[in-house]
Motif scaffolding. Structure first.
Motif, PDB file in Angstrom:
ATOM      1  N   ASN A 190      -0.983  -9.579   0.590  1.00 34.73           N
ATOM      2  CA  ASN A 190       0.090 -10.256  -0.141  1.00 34.73           C
ATOM      3  C   ASN A 190      -0.341 -10.693  -1.539  1.00 34.73           C
ATOM      4  O   ASN A 190       0.009 -11.780  -1.999  1.00 34.73           O
ATOM      5  N   THR A 191      -1.103  -9.856  -2.192  1.00 28.70           N
ATOM      6  CA  THR A 191      -1.614 -10.128  -3.530  1.00 28.70           C
ATOM      7  C   THR A 191      -1.462  -8.856  -4.353  1.00 28.70           C
ATOM      8  O   THR A 191      -1.853  -7.779  -3.897  1.00 28.70           O
ATOM      9  N   SER A 192      -0.910  -8.986  -5.538  1.00 30.32           N
ATOM     10  CA  SER A 192      -0.716  -7.808  -6.388  1.00 30.32           C
ATOM     11  C   SER A 192      -2.022  -7.410  -7.064  1.00 30.32           C
ATOM     12  O   SER A 192      -2.916  -8.243  -7.254  1.00 30.32           O
ATOM     13  N   PRO A 193      -2.131  -6.153  -7.469  1.00 31.23           N
ATOM     14  CA  PRO A 193      -3.300  -5.753  -8.254  1.00 31.23           C
ATOM     15  C   PRO A 193      -3.460  -6.599  -9.520  1.00 31.23           C
ATOM     16  O   PRO A 193      -4.590  -6.898  -9.918  1.00 31.23           O
ATOM     17  N   GLN A 194      -2.356  -7.019 -10.129  1.00 38.07           N
ATOM     18  CA  GLN A 194      -2.450  -7.847 -11.328  1.00 38.07           C
ATOM     19  C   GLN A 194      -3.073  -9.204 -11.018  1.00 38.07           C
ATOM     20  O   GLN A 194      -3.854  -9.734 -11.811  1.00 38.07           O
ATOM     21  N   GLN A 195      -2.756  -9.780  -9.857  1.00 36.33           N
ATOM     22  CA  GLN A 195      -3.369 -11.062  -9.478  1.00 36.33           C
ATOM     23  C   GLN A 195      -4.876 -10.905  -9.280  1.00 36.33           C
ATOM     24  O   GLN A 195      -5.648 -11.785  -9.682  1.00 36.33           O
ATOM     25  N   VAL A 196      -5.299  -9.815  -8.672  1.00 38.24           N
ATOM     26  CA  VAL A 196      -6.735  -9.561  -8.512  1.00 38.24           C
ATOM     27  C   VAL A 196      -7.361  -9.355  -9.888  1.00 38.24           C
ATOM     28  O   VAL A 196      -8.410  -9.942 -10.193  1.00 38.24           O
ATOM     29  N   TYR A 197      -6.722  -8.573 -10.714  1.00 38.33           N
ATOM     30  CA  TYR A 197      -7.206  -8.331 -12.079  1.00 38.33           C
ATOM     31  C   TYR A 197      -7.391  -9.652 -12.822  1.00 38.33           C
ATOM     32  O   TYR A 197      -8.413  -9.862 -13.476  1.00 38.33           O
ATOM     33  N   ASP A 198      -6.421 -10.551 -12.707  1.00 42.01           N
ATOM     34  CA  ASP A 198      -6.528 -11.845 -13.381  1.00 42.01           C
ATOM     35  C   ASP A 198      -7.730 -12.650 -12.877  1.00 42.01           C
ATOM     36  O   ASP A 198      -8.386 -13.347 -13.650  1.00 42.01           O
TER      37      ASP A 198
END
Length: 147
Positions: free
Chosen positions: A12-20
């Motif tokens: 439940n985490t977007s790639p953008q959230q991981v990237y951030d």
């Protein structure tokens, strides 16, 4: 040359959230070490400090939501000149993180230790993103002495 390879999936985490979490000082301090300073922008240098020492990484690649790459420019001799790459992809409700710490000259005992520590920090990243609570140094899992 030998490499450290790991894979985790963050629910439940977007790639953008991981990237951030990989490209901001606050994000990095939330899962790797609280003592994180520097410039996380492309060509910037990030300083990571731990009780026994630390590493300086030059940010060499950033593709939002897809990839982050660092080059180790200071730290233990075994790390200098190695690279760390994070490749991100969406898979249903998960973001898959492929982690590579590449370019080790040989599989010395310190590399074994670092591989285990990277695994604990990747689980810290996963925990921070899924629950809001990571386990960065100095609150990380102790796996050996010295740690």
């Amino acid at each position: 040359m030998v490499d450290i390879l790991h894979r985790i999936a963050v629910e439940n985490t977007s790639p953008q959230q991981v990237y951030d979490a990989l490209t901001t000082i606050d994000g990095l301090a939330g899962w790797w070490t609280r003592d994180t300073t520097g410039d996380a922008a492309l060509d910037g240098v990030i300083e990571f400090r731990f009780p026994p020492g630390g590493f300086d990484m030059r940010v060499r690649a950033t593709t939002p939501g897809e990839h982050v790459g660092w080059e180790v420019i200071d730290g233990p001799p075994e790390w200098i000149g190695t690279t760390i790459d994070w490749t991100l992809r969406r898979d249903d409700d998960w973001t898959v993180v492929l982690f590579t710490h590449e370019g080790w000259a040989e599989p010395v005992e310190f590399m074994h230790h670092c591989s285990t520590k990277w695994a604990t920090y990747l689980m810290s990243l996963k925990g921070m993103l899924e629950t809001g609570r990571g386990a960065p140094s100095p609150d990380d899992v102790r796996v050996a002495y010295p740690d």
